[in-house]
Design a protein around this motif. Structure first.
Motif, PDB file in Angstrom:
ATOM      1  N   ASN A 138       2.814  -4.292   9.440  1.00 28.44           N
ATOM      2  CA  ASN A 138       4.317  -3.209   9.226  1.00 28.44           C
ATOM      3  C   ASN A 138       5.165  -3.553   8.289  1.00 28.44           C
ATOM      4  O   ASN A 138       5.349  -2.697   7.135  1.00 28.44           O
ATOM      5  CB  ASN A 138       4.907  -3.613  10.815  1.00 28.44           C
ATOM      6  CG  ASN A 138       6.105  -1.910  10.278  1.00 28.44           C
ATOM      7  OD1 ASN A 138       7.691  -2.526   9.999  1.00 28.44           O
ATOM      8  ND2 ASN A 138       6.181  -0.882  10.567  1.00 28.44           N
ATOM      9  N   ARG A 139       5.069  -5.198   7.950  1.00 25.28           N
ATOM     10  CA  ARG A 139       5.920  -5.414   6.421  1.00 25.28           C
ATOM     11  C   ARG A 139       4.811  -5.231   5.714  1.00 25.28           C
ATOM     12  O   ARG A 139       5.971  -4.705   4.350  1.00 25.28           O
ATOM     13  CB  ARG A 139       6.037  -6.916   7.131  1.00 25.28           C
ATOM     14  CG  ARG A 139       7.417  -7.190   7.893  1.00 25.28           C
ATOM     15  CD  ARG A 139       8.693  -6.664   7.496  1.00 25.28           C
ATOM     16  NE  ARG A 139       9.670  -7.376   8.428  1.00 25.28           N
ATOM     17  CZ  ARG A 139      10.115  -7.034   9.023  1.00 25.28           C
ATOM     18  NH1 ARG A 139      10.535  -5.391   8.632  1.00 25.28           N
ATOM     19  NH2 ARG A 139      11.510  -7.747   9.524  1.00 25.28           N
ATOM     20  N   ILE A 140       3.513  -5.010   5.344  1.00 27.43           N
ATOM     21  CA  ILE A 140       2.568  -5.113   4.515  1.00 27.43           C
ATOM     22  C   ILE A 140       2.656  -3.142   4.278  1.00 27.43           C
ATOM     23  O   ILE A 140       2.563  -2.831   3.377  1.00 27.43           O
ATOM     24  CB  ILE A 140       1.597  -5.061   4.635  1.00 27.43           C
ATOM     25  CG1 ILE A 140       1.452  -6.915   4.312  1.00 27.43           C
ATOM     26  CG2 ILE A 140       0.658  -5.539   3.580  1.00 27.43           C
ATOM     27  CD1 ILE A 140       0.245  -7.921   4.964  1.00 27.43           C
ATOM     28  N   TYR A 141       2.848  -2.783   5.323  1.00 24.71           N
ATOM     29  CA  TYR A 141       1.732  -1.300   5.574  1.00 24.71           C
ATOM     30  C   TYR A 141       3.936  -0.603   4.224  1.00 24.71           C
ATOM     31  O   TYR A 141       3.465   0.537   3.660  1.00 24.71           O
ATOM     32  CB  TYR A 141       2.051   0.009   5.751  1.00 24.71           C
ATOM     33  CG  TYR A 141       0.865   0.971   6.063  1.00 24.71           C
ATOM     34  CD1 TYR A 141      -0.120   1.379   5.558  1.00 24.71           C
ATOM     35  CD2 TYR A 141       2.411   1.608   6.575  1.00 24.71           C
ATOM     36  CE1 TYR A 141       0.375   2.049   5.293  1.00 24.71           C
ATOM     37  CE2 TYR A 141       2.186   3.012   5.861  1.00 24.71           C
ATOM     38  CZ  TYR A 141       1.078   3.658   5.935  1.00 24.71           C
ATOM     39  OH  TYR A 141       0.567   5.073   5.368  1.00 24.71           O
ATOM     40  N   THR A 142       5.264  -0.868   4.763  1.00 25.62           N
ATOM     41  CA  THR A 142       5.827  -0.310   4.813  1.00 25.62           C
ATOM     42  C   THR A 142       6.390  -1.349   3.264  1.00 25.62           C
ATOM     43  O   THR A 142       7.476  -0.500   2.467  1.00 25.62           O
ATOM     44  CB  THR A 142       7.196  -0.774   5.227  1.00 25.62           C
ATOM     45  OG1 THR A 142       7.152  -1.319   5.526  1.00 25.62           O
ATOM     46  CG2 THR A 142       6.741   0.360   7.100  1.00 25.62           C
ATOM     47  N   MET A 177       1.249  -1.215  -0.014  1.00 24.25           N
ATOM     48  CA  MET A 177      -0.018   0.014  -0.053  1.00 24.25           C
ATOM     49  C   MET A 177       0.832   1.670  -0.422  1.00 24.25           C
ATOM     50  O   MET A 177       1.934   1.295   0.410  1.00 24.25           O
ATOM     51  CB  MET A 177      -0.536  -0.234   1.065  1.00 24.25           C
ATOM     52  CG  MET A 177      -0.314  -0.443   2.296  1.00 24.25           C
ATOM     53  SD  MET A 177      -1.744   0.036   3.976  1.00 24.25           S
ATOM     54  CE  MET A 177      -1.517  -2.168   4.212  1.00 24.25           C
ATOM     55  N   ALA A 178       0.274   2.580  -0.370  1.00 20.10           N
ATOM     56  CA  ALA A 178       1.412   3.618  -0.541  1.00 20.10           C
ATOM     57  C   ALA A 178       0.756   4.554   0.995  1.00 20.10           C
ATOM     58  O   ALA A 178      -0.005   4.255   1.176  1.00 20.10           O
ATOM     59  CB  ALA A 178       0.469   4.483  -1.467  1.00 20.10           C
ATOM     60  N   ASN A 179       2.224   5.121   0.912  1.00 17.04           N
ATOM     61  CA  ASN A 179       2.409   5.989   2.705  1.00 17.04           C
ATOM     62  C   ASN A 179       1.079   7.124   2.522  1.00 17.04           C
ATOM     63  O   ASN A 179       0.625   7.264   3.549  1.00 17.04           O
ATOM     64  CB  ASN A 179       3.357   6.899   2.254  1.00 17.04           C
ATOM     65  CG  ASN A 179       4.379   5.613   3.342  1.00 17.04           C
ATOM     66  OD1 ASN A 179       4.672   4.524   3.288  1.00 17.04           O
ATOM     67  ND2 ASN A 179       5.496   6.011   2.374  1.00 17.04           N
ATOM     68  N   PRO A 199      -0.113  -3.990  -4.438  1.00 18.14           N
ATOM     69  CA  PRO A 199       1.032  -2.997  -4.327  1.00 18.14           C
ATOM     70  C   PRO A 199       1.193  -1.573  -4.671  1.00 18.14           C
ATOM     71  O   PRO A 199      -0.061  -0.661  -5.215  1.00 18.14           O
ATOM     72  CB  PRO A 199       1.800  -3.279  -6.070  1.00 18.14           C
ATOM     73  CG  PRO A 199       1.325  -4.668  -6.370  1.00 18.14           C
ATOM     74  CD  PRO A 199      -0.722  -4.781  -5.567  1.00 18.14           C
ATOM     75  N   SER A 200       2.308  -0.245  -4.484  1.00 25.57           N
ATOM     76  CA  SER A 200       1.896   0.601  -4.256  1.00 25.57           C
ATOM     77  C   SER A 200       1.878   1.458  -5.396  1.00 25.57           C
ATOM     78  O   SER A 200       1.857   2.531  -5.820  1.00 25.57           O
ATOM     79  CB  SER A 200       2.779   1.737  -3.203  1.00 25.57           C
ATOM     80  OG  SER A 200       3.973   1.332  -2.847  1.00 25.57           O
TER      81      SER A 200
END
Length: 454
Positions: free
Chosen positions: A65-69, A1-3, A177-178
């Motif tokens: 956290n692993r997925i978000y970043t 995911m995008a920030n 994906p971001s």
């Protein structure tokens, strides 16, 4: 995911059954099933329930956290997390799940821990506390605390600090994906551009040769291109000033590193770092400039595709616009819900740009061309700037309030002034930047003059 996205619970997570660089199988499982497996592999079902819940909160937050970043994907891997306890958390593919753990996970899998002043799921590092110790949570230590009467939240506070909170009922959706799928370059605009600008400015604190971008606007301007080029130079990427997939994920990787997002001492992502310049979604009932841009894209695509119904470009997302969106989504293999999220918007832009590139010059005749597919702003050059200046020059002979400008192919301050005056005269938000609504209004006025409509 995008920030630029708020965290969400992914439907699926891709697990690498080995160390990151080890040749091993990737498996894809539902997020709740993944957490059930991890919890059944790492803790005991006979532990006090407060200890079990505290551990599951930590396991959920660690994975998110692993997925978000995009911790691994930003490094070029095709998975979200590994099953190596040296790097991540235990996952035994195909193992049996304990009933009480399954029940608890079903109840809390969409809750996670974060720091109170940060957006991202906190990096809830943990270890068993006996054979392995670490600065974070001790799994066996949670048992002692639970037996002393600590609640799950108090256990988490004991290890991670009083400034944590539990986010409850996070939304659930597909993990996209971001990387937006299209190269960002001079003239691009949107939340993805804003993400890049924010991340480059933070990276510049550690790498001061990267020039700071003074205006975080979501518009890919010359300052943004300069920062991208310098970033590419430092990290041995092709110095084209454009953000393709490799540059996108390198920026993401370095941003994660300088922010320490995968550490207990994380700097955190603040809310002002994810303020969207474009709405996250457009749906029925919305109004404004972005809806006009959406309607413009749909109208042009619909002109060349009979399955997309004709709609008015009025800036009002009503039933007709919703129906056109649904038809477009069906035609392009998307979920036909009538809601314009990032996937639909990107597909719209791709379809529109395909039309722009395929139309020969002779198609237009004396008419103005359709919007070139990129924001036009001060500092840019090109044929589409020449076209814009040609149209404004002619319109200015009728509307003398619009200052006369030379047709040079360069978007300077004179062109920006002329655009602003046009926007003021025709009731468009005054920015000096030409997006779809402004271009459409200029083109319509030019056509009306040249074709005798006035």
């Amino acid at each position: 995911m995008a920030n630029g996205d708020l965290p969400y619970i992914p439907n699926l997570i891709t697990v690498h059954l080995g160390k990151p660089d080890q040749e091993a199988q990737n498996v894809q499982v539902s997020f709740p099933d993944y957490i059930k497996n991890v919890a059944s592999s790492e803790i005991y079902p006979t532990w006090p329930e407060s200890a079990i819940r505290a551990n599951i909160y930590a396991q959920i937050s660690f994975a998110l956290n692993r997925i978000y970043t995009e911790w691994y994907r930003s490094k070029g891997y095709d998975f979200d997390i590994t099953n190596s306890t040296q790097y991540d958390q235990a996952f035994v593919y195909g193992r049996d799940i304990y009933d009480n753990i399954s029940r608890i996970v079903d109840e809390i899998f969409n809750n996670y821990v974060r720091k109170q002043d940060s957006v991202e799921p906190y990096f809830t590092q943990f270890c068993n506390g006996t054979t392995v110790t670490c600065p974070g949570l001790s799994q066996w230590g949670t048992v002692t605390l639970a037996e002393q009467g600590y609640t799950p939240y108090e256990i988490l506070q004991y290890y991670y600090g009083d400034d944590i909170e539990i986010v409850r009922n996070a939304p659930i959706r597909s993990n996209i994906p971001s990387y937006p799928g299209t190269v960002l370059r001079l003239g691009s605009a949107g939340n993805e551009v804003q993400d890049i600008q924010i991340q480059l400015n933070r990276i510049a604190d550690n790498y001061p040769s990267i020039p700071k971008i003074p205006n975080i606007s979501g518009r890919f301007d010359q300052n943004t291109e300069n920062a991208v080029r310098q970033f590419q130079k430092i990290f041995n990427l092709t110095q084209d000033g454009a953000v393709g997939k490799s540059t996108w994920y390198k920026i993401k990787y370095i941003y994660n590193s300088v922010k320490r997002l995968g550490e207990l001492s994380s700097e955190g992502i603040k809310y002002d770092e994810i303020a969207n310049v474009l709405p996250t979604v457009l749906r029925r009932g919305d109004t404004g400039n972005y809806v006009q841009a959406l309607q413009y894209y749909l109208s042009v695509i619909g002109y060349f595709n009979e399955f997309i119904p004709f709609i008015q470009i009025d800036g009002i997302f009503g039933p007709a616009t919703e129906d056109a969106v649904k038809q477009f989504q069906s035609l392009y293999g998307l979920t036909a819900d009538g809601i314009v999220g990032r996937q639909t918007w990107n597909k719209l832009e791709d379809a529109y740009l395909g039309i722009v590139r395929s139309l020969p010059e002779e198609y237009y005749g004396a008419r103005a061309k359709i919007y070139p597919g990129r924001l036009l702003q001060e500092g840019m050059r090109g044929d589409d700037i020449t076209d814009l200046q040609t149209y404004l020059s002619l319109i200015g002979r009728t509307y003398t309030e619009i200052p006369e400008i030379p047709v040079t192919g360069y978007f300077g301050s004179q062109t920006a002034d002329a655009v602003r005056k046009f926007q003021e005269l025709f009731g468009i938000p005054v920015s000096g930047v030409v997006g779809p609504p402004t271009w459409n209004a200029i083109a319509n006025e030019y056509n009306a003059i040249t074709l005798g409509g006035l």
